[in-house]
Enzyme design. Structure first.
Site, PDB file in Angstrom:
ATOM      1  N   SER A   1      47.008  45.084  34.881  1.00 62.14           N
ATOM      2  CA  SER A   1      47.094  43.691  34.411  1.00 62.14           C
ATOM      3  C   SER A   1      48.236  43.555  33.429  1.00 62.14           C
ATOM      4  O   SER A   1      48.369  44.373  32.521  1.00 62.14           O
ATOM      5  CB  SER A   1      45.812  43.274  33.690  1.00 62.14           C
TER       6      SER A   1
ATOM      7  N   GLU B   1      36.569  48.965  26.716  1.00 65.23           N
ATOM      8  CA  GLU B   1      36.638  48.006  27.815  1.00 65.23           C
ATOM      9  C   GLU B   1      35.265  47.376  28.014  1.00 65.23           C
ATOM     10  O   GLU B   1      35.113  46.183  28.180  1.00 65.23           O
ATOM     11  CB  GLU B   1      37.090  48.704  29.101  1.00 65.23           C
TER      12      GLU B   1
ATOM     13  N   GLU C   1      28.983  48.104  42.040  1.00 64.91           N
ATOM     14  CA  GLU C   1      28.275  49.338  42.416  1.00 64.91           C
ATOM     15  C   GLU C   1      28.466  50.436  41.373  1.00 64.91           C
ATOM     16  O   GLU C   1      27.525  51.172  41.057  1.00 64.91           O
ATOM     17  CB  GLU C   1      28.785  49.817  43.789  1.00 64.91           C
TER      18      GLU C   1
END
Lengths: 407, 368
Positions: free
Chosen positions: A158, A241, A373
Site C-alpha cells: 500500500s 497491524e 481464513e
C-alpha cells in the site's frame, strides 16, 4: 467500570476539540492540492502543534500521550472529514517497529519526519509466493561488505508509489527452515534498482503496488534486529497491524450502521420507509450487534492497553467480523436501491456512490492484512490454543520446501 | 474511561465460579432434568446464604445494596453452569418489578423476604402463542379479584408470588398476586428445558394488588424486560463460554484420521466463530452492564443489543457444540443437551430474537 470520560479525559477532549475546530483547514486552504498534498498539509499542521503520533516519545516527534488520549484524539478528529489514510502504515506499523528495534540516533533522524508527514513509509512484506504464508517469502539479500544486495519482488504494498522509505523482510539464509532465515531492514525507496508498479483493482483504485528489487543496496546499519531475527521483528509490525486495522469505522466515508439507518429511512419499500420492514430491521439489528460489539471489544482492549498490556491475537476479531460485514451491508444496500443501485457515479448515485464503492472494495477488505481464513486460524490457534494446521515445511531447509505442483 | 470490572467484582466472580463448580456440576443439572423436583433446593439455599438474592436490593430493604455490576458477574457464573434454580425469575424479574414499581408498602413487605430468599417471585405475561404485549390480555381484574390463565410461567409452580399483567376495563396493569392464596391453581407443564420448572397459572378470583401505575402494564413490562435483558445476556454469555469449552475439550480429545479433530480447519473455524459470537455478546453485555448500573438513558439500546447478541451467541455455541461432538452430541447420555435446551429457553423468555431486533432498531432510530 465507567464508560464516561474522567475529569482529566474530558478536559483533554475539550482541548482537542477546541484545537481541531480552530485548525482543521477550510476547503479553500486545500485549493489546488492533490489528495496526498492535502494529507501532508494537515499532518504537518498537527505535527507543528504537537498533535501528531500522540503516543510516541516527544523526542521522536510524539506527545508521550496515553492510549486513551490517542483514542480521544482519533474520535474527535473523525468528526471532521480529514482522516488521512496515507499515513496509516507509517504511523501504525513502521513507526512502532522502528521505535522497538532501531537505534535512538536512527529514531531521532526518521521518526519526527514520519510524524510530520514529510516522509511517507510503506511496508514491504507480502510476495507473490508469500501471502497468507508470509514466511515463505523469497526476496533475497546477500551480504556485500557493509551493504546487503537485494533481489526479488514484493506485492500488495500500500502506498509504495508515494513512499520515501519502506520496511522490508527478506531471506538472508535459504539453507535453514523458513522462519530462521529472514532478516529485517528499512530502506530508501528512491534507492537505485527499486521499481514500483501500481496494481489496478476492481474498484478502479490503485492503492497497492508491485515493488521490484534489482541489485538494490541497503547499508547493514539499516538492519533491524540480528541477521536471522527478521521474523521476530516482523511480529512487532504485525502485532501493531492488528491494533490499528481492527473494527474502526465511525467515519462518514465508509459503510456503517449510521449510514444504513439514513439510507433505510429514505428508500421506499412497499409504500413506506424500508426501515419499517421487519426483514430490514432484523438485518440492521444483526449488523449493529457486530458493529457495537467490535466497538466495545476495542474499548476493552484499550482498557487493557492502558494497564500496560500489549495488543494480543484476540484483536484479530475486528477484521474478521468487520470485513465480511461491510460486504454484506453494501450488497444489501445495492439490493434495496434496485435498478438505481447499478449506477456508479459520484453525482448520480445515492450517498455519492458509497455503496457501489463499498461493494467493489469489500473483497479486498476480506483479504488485505490477513484473509478471513487466516484470521479465523489465528483465533483458533493463538487464542483458543487449538493445534496448528499440518505444516509440511516445518523444520526443513527452505530450499527443500515444495513450492508448486510441478516442483 | 475504564471498561473493566473492578478487582472486587473479579474476586466475586472467582468466588462465585469456584462455589458453583463445586456445587453445580452437570450432574446436578441432570438430576433436576430427570426428576420431578422443580429446582435444586439445596443449591438454592446455599445461593441465598451467600446473599446473591440480596445483591442489588438496597440495604434499607434488607439487601446488600451492591451495584448491578455485581449481579451481572453472578449472572454470568450461573449461566456457565446452567444452574437449575429460579434465580432469573425471582431476581431479574420479580425483584426488579417490585424495586422499580412497588409502593413503599409493597417494597417494605416483599423486598426483605426476596433478599433473604424466604419467598420466590415469578413474572407472568403470556397467555397464548406469540408476543404477549401484542396479544389481547384475557386475564382481568374485577370486583371478585383476578381471573384468567397465564401460560408457561417460568417457576410458576414453585414461586410464592407472581407479577401478572391483567386488564381492568380497557387498560392493562401489573398486579402482584400471592400464589399461595385462594383462587390460584398451578398446572405444571412439560417444556424443552425441564431443568427449569414451568406452570400454567389458572386464576379464579385470586387476590391481586396493583403494582405501579394503573394502565401502564406493558410500559412497565418493557422497562423490566430492558433491565432483565442485560442480566439474561450475561447468563447467555456464560453458557456460550461453557459450550465453547466443551466443544474445544472434545475436539482436542477426539481423534479422526490419525489426529485430533481440533486440528482440522472445519472444526477450528467453527470454534473460532463461536468465540467471535461469544466475544461480541460479552462486549455488548459490558455496555449493557454499564447502562444498567448507571441508569443511563442508553439502556434500551444497550439492553436490546446485548440481548440479540446473547440469543445468537448462545444458540450458535450450543448447536455447534453438538455438531462438534458428532453422534454422541445428541444423546441423552452426553451433557451437550443441557446447554442446547437452556439456550432456547433463555431466548424465548422475555421475548424472542425478532422482538428484540425490532426494539433495537426502534432505539437506534430514537438515538439517530
Amino acid at each position: 467500570m465507567d464508560f464516561n470520560d474522567t475529569a482529566a479525559e474530558a478536559e483533554f477532549r475539550a482541548e482537542v476539540s477546541t484545537w481541531l475546530e480552530a485548525n482543521v483547514p477550510a476547503e479553500k486552504e486545500f485549493a489546488g492540492m492533490t489528495p496526498l498534498e492535502r494529507a501532508k498539509f494537515w499532518q504537518k499542521r498537527k505535527y507543528d502543534a504537537g498533535w501528531a503520533c500522540l503516543r510516541w516519545p516527544k523526542e521522536f516527534g510524539g506527545r508521550d500521550a496515553s492510549v486513551v488520549e490517542q483514542v480521544i484524539f482519533n474520535e474527535e478528529e473523525a468528526k471532521h472529514d480529514v482522516e488521512p489514510a496515507v499515513f496509516a502504515i507509517g504511523h501504525g506499523m513502521c513507526g512502532p517497529t522502528m521505535i522497538a528495534w532501531a537505534t535512538d540516533e536512527q529514531n531521532r533522524r526518521y521518526m519526527p519526519k514520519i510524524a510530520s508527514g514529510e516522509e511517507v513509509w510503506c511496508q514491504l512484506f507480502s510476495e507473490p509466493a508469500g501471502g497468507s504464508d508470509l514466511a515463505a517469502l523469497r526476496t533475497s539479500a546477500v551480504r556485500d561488505g557493509d551493504d546487503w544486495i537485494v533481489n526479488g519482488q514484493k506485492i500488495w504494498t500500500s502506498g509504495a508509489q508515494h513512499s520515501d522509505y519502506g520496511i522490508l523482510v527478506v531471506r538472508t539464509d535459504p539453507t535453514v527452515p523458513k522462519h530462521q532465515g529472514l532478516s529485517y531492514f528499512f530502506l530508501d525507496m528512491k534507492s537505485p534498482g527499486v521499481e514500483v508498479k501500481p496494481i489496478k483493482q476492481i474498484s478502479g483504485d490503485a492503492g497497492f503496488n508491485e515493488v521490484y528489487f534489482t541489485d538494490v543496496r541497503i547499508p547493514d546499519a539499516q538492519r533491524l534486529g540480528a541477521v536471522g531475527q527478521g521474523w521476530q521483528v516482523a511480529l512487532t509490525t504485525l502485532m501493531n497491524e492488528r491494533a490499528s486495522i481492527g473494527g474502526g469505522g465511525s467515519g462518514r466515508g465508509i459503510v456503517n450502521c449510521t449510514r444504513l439507518v439514513e439510507l433505510f429511512e429514505k428508500v421506499n419499500l412497499d409504500g413506506s420507509a424500508a426501515i419499517e420492514d421487519g426483514a430490514v430491521q432484523a438485518k440492521l439489528a444483526d449488523w449493529y450487534v457486530k458493529e457495537a460489539g467490535l466497538k466495545f471489544v476495542g474499548y476493552r482492549s484499550m482498557s487493557a492497553m492502558s494497564r500496560g498490556d500489549v495488543p494480543g491475537p484476540e484483536n484479530s476479531i475486528g477484521k474478521l467480523v468487520a470485513a465480511p460485514m461491510r460486504q454484506e451491508m453494501s450488497t444489501f444496500a445495492l439490493d434495496l436501491l434496485e435498478g438505481a443501485g447499478a449506477i456508479w457515479d459520484k453525482e448520480l448515485s445515492e450517498a455519492a456512490g458509497l455503496y457501489q464503492m463499498g461493494y467493489m472494495a469489500a473483497p479486498g477488505g476480506r483479504i488485505a492484512g490477513g484473509t478471513d481464513e487466516i484470521m479465523a486460524n489465528i483465533i483458533a490457534e493463538r487464542v483458543l490454543g487449538l493445534p496448528q494446521d499440518v505444516r509440511l515445511d516445518k523444520g526443513i531447509p527452505f530450499t527443500e520446501v515444495p513450492t508448486s505442483a510441478s516442483s | 474511561m475504564n471498561f473493566e470490572f473492578s478487582d472486587e467484582q473479579n474476586m466475586l466472580r472467582e468466588q462465585a465460579g469456584a462455589f458453583l463448580r463445586d456445587n453445580c456440576s452437570m450432574s446436578v443439572v441432570r438430576n433436576i432434568l430427570t426428576s420431578d423436583e422443580p429446582f435444586d433446593r439445596g443449591l438454592w439455599q446455599k445461593i441465598v446464604e451467600m446473599g446473591w438474592t440480596a445483591t442489588a436490593i438496597p440495604e434499607q430493604y434488607g439487601g446488600l445494596g451492591l451495584s448491578y455490576l455485581e449481579l451481572c458477574v453472578i449472572a454470568e457464573e450461573l449461566g456457565r453452569v446452567v444452574a437449575p434454580v429460579p434465580f432469573s425469575s425471582s431476581v431479574y424479574l420479580a425483584t426488579e418489578a417490585v424495586l422499580v414499581y412497588g409502593s413503599e408498602e409493597q417494597k417494605g413487605k416483599w423486598l426483605p423476604m426476596l433478599a433473604e430468599g424466604s419467598v420466590i417471585g415469578c413474572f407472568a405475561t403470556a397467555e397464548q402463542a406469540g408476543h404477549a404485549a401484542s396479544n389481547k390480555t384475557g386475564c382481568s381484574v374485577g370486583a371478585n379479584g383476578l381471573s384468567g390463565t397465564k401460560i408457561a410461567v417460568v417457576d410458576g409452580d414453585l414461586a410464592d408470588f407472581a407479577i401478572v399483567t391483567a386488564s381492568e376495563g380497557d387498560s392493562v396493569s401489573q398486579y402482584l398476586v400471592d400464589l399461595n392464596g385462594s383462587g390460584v391453581e398451578r398446572q405444571t407443564v412439560d417444556t424443552i428445558d425441564p431443568s427449569r420448572s414451568h406452570a400454567n397459572l389458572v386464576f379464579s378470583g385470586a387476590d391481586a394488588t396493583l403494582l405501579g401505575n394503573a394502565g401502564a402494564g406493558w410500559d412497565q413490562v418493557a422497562v423490566i424486560h430492558d433491565r432483565a435483558a442485560v442480566l439474561f445476556a450475561w447468563e447467555q454469555v456464560g453458557g456460550s463460554k461453557t459450550a465453547l469449552d466443551m466443544a474445544k475439550d472434545y475436539a482436542m480429545e477426539r481423534y479422526a484420521f490419525g489426529r485430533p479433530i481440533a486440528g482440522y480447519q472445519a472444526i477450528k473455524h467453527k470454534l473460532a466463530n463461536i468465540y467471535v459470537k461469544t466475544t461480541l455478546a460479552e462486549s455488548n453485555s459490558y455496555y449493557g452492564a454499564w447502562a444498567l448500573s448507571t441508569n443511563a438513558p442508553e439502556l434500551p439500546l444497550a439492553a436490546a443489543t446485548a440481548r440479540v447478541a446473547g440469543i445468537q451467541a448462545y444458540h450458535f455455541a450450543t448447536a455447534e457444540n453438538i455438531q462438534t461432538h458428532g453422534g454422541m452430541g445428541f444423546t441423552w447420555e452426553f451433557d451437550c443437551q443441557f446447554l442446547y435446551r437452556r439456550a432456547k429457553l433463555l431466548a424465548m423468555t422475555i421475548g424472542g430474537e425478532l422482538t428484540w431486533q425490532k426494539k433495537l432498531v426502534a432505539a437506534l432510530r430514537t438515538a439517530a
